[in-house]
Design an enzyme around this catalytic site. Structure first.
Site, PDB file in Angstrom:
ATOM      1  N   HIS A  24       0.780  -1.310   0.052  1.00 59.75           N
ATOM      2  CA  HIS A  24      -0.175   0.065  -0.228  1.00 59.75           C
ATOM      3  C   HIS A  24       0.890   1.242  -0.007  1.00 59.75           C
ATOM      4  O   HIS A  24       2.008   1.129   0.535  1.00 59.75           O
ATOM      5  CB  HIS A  24      -1.015   0.107   1.255  1.00 59.75           C
ATOM      6  CG  HIS A  24      -2.134  -0.803   1.154  1.00 59.75           C
ATOM      7  ND1 HIS A  24      -2.187  -1.725   2.292  1.00 59.75           N
ATOM      8  CD2 HIS A  24      -3.145  -1.086   0.293  1.00 59.75           C
ATOM      9  CE1 HIS A  24      -3.313  -2.377   1.969  1.00 59.75           C
ATOM     10  NE2 HIS A  24      -3.960  -2.019   0.638  1.00 59.75           N
ATOM     11  N   CYS A  39      -2.913   0.187   9.411  1.00 65.33           N
ATOM     12  CA  CYS A  39      -3.954  -0.808   9.135  1.00 65.33           C
ATOM     13  C   CYS A  39      -4.797  -1.068  10.251  1.00 65.33           C
ATOM     14  O   CYS A  39      -6.224  -1.493  10.073  1.00 65.33           O
ATOM     15  CB  CYS A  39      -3.216  -1.994   8.794  1.00 65.33           C
ATOM     16  SG  CYS A  39      -1.580  -1.800   7.925  1.00 65.33           S
TER      17      CYS A  39
END
Ligand code: CIR
Length: 256
Positions: free
Chosen positions: A164, A251
């Site tokens: 990411h 996250c």
């Protein structure tokens, strides 16, 4: 980076089947639970309310709630994760956000994919990195959905081979970003003050500034020293088990 709330989800026993780019071993649930509890306690220490959702066995990666939604000052947008096994996690999050925000918006296009881990919100813009999980259609849909909230979306690129965009960067304050050099070299942070993670400590780039604290993964002393020298109040949180699944500090929560 000022928040009153965070949403987390307890890790499920199915975490052992979580997605990973490279297999470096099976995550240990008990150790992950201990790290997760430390993470939540640290968020609470800042005075924030933390909403802890129950574990979802059907979704091994559901502890990584950040990927399911984007929480903005005017409302929440439910994402459409590009990992097929994670698509259903967004629908599980939607009712919780609807209860908190009233109205919510959703990324709906059949060809649109976007995960929260690819989104870095600063005080002035929303940077979204194209990646294996987030495509141009997903980014364009996010821009359309949030334009009337006054949000400016800028498309950038996640480095090749990196899960990411935010695997490699974090917002530390209104003008400062912590980044790997492989990402900052792309020039996407022009106009921001940059702190580079130490060479060989790329996994330290995913931190969160949460009120007065910076939560960073334990085990990256040279990057920790750089942050402390820059004046940040740093807390190190164990991340060994999430790291086996390419997960980190950002996250594990939705913050608003
Ligand atoms: C995945 O591959 O989707 C999970 N194993 C890790 C997700 C990490 N999330 C994040 O960086 N926001």
């Amino acid at each position: 980076y000022r928040f009153t709330h965070a949403i987390t989800r307890n890790p499920a026993a199915s975490i052992i089947a979580g997605l990973r780019a490279v297999d470096t071993g099976t995550p240990d649930l008990a150790t992950m639970q201990a790290h997760h509890a430390d993470y939540i306690a640290t968020l609470r220490e800042t005075g924030a309310t933390v909403i802890e959702l129950e574990a979802l066995e059907a979704y091994p990666d559901s502890v990584f709630v950040e990927d399911t939604a984007l929480c903005l000052p005017s409302g929440a947008v439910v994402m459409r994760p590009g990992a097929p096994s994670r698509l259903g996690e967004a629908a599980e999050m939607a009712p919780h956000l609807a209860a908190l925000y009233g109205d919510i918006r959703r990324i709906e296009g059949a060809d649109s994919f976007i995960e929260g881990g690819d989104i870095l919100m600063t005080e002035t813009e929303i940077l979204v990195g194209r990646s294996a999980r987030t495509n141009a259609a997903g980014i364009a849909e996010l821009a359309r959905l949030t334009a009337d909230w006054g949000e400016v979306v800028r498309e950038v690129h996640t480095p090749p081979g990196v899960l990411h965009f935010k695997t490699d960067c974090s917002l530390l304050d209104a003008e400062t970003i912590l980044s790997t050099t492989r990402l900052s070299a792309s020039g996407c942070f022009k106009g921001y003050r940059l702190i580079d993670v130490a060479e060989g400590e790329e996994a330290a780039a995913n931190t969160i500034r949460f009120n007065d604290l910076v939560l960073m993964p334990a085990g990256f002393p040279r990057t920790r020293d750089r942050l402390v020298q820059a004046g940040y109040d740093v807390r190190e949180i164990g991340n060994s088990e999430c790291a086996k699944l390419d997960g980190g500090m950002s996250c594990l929560s939705l913050r608003f």
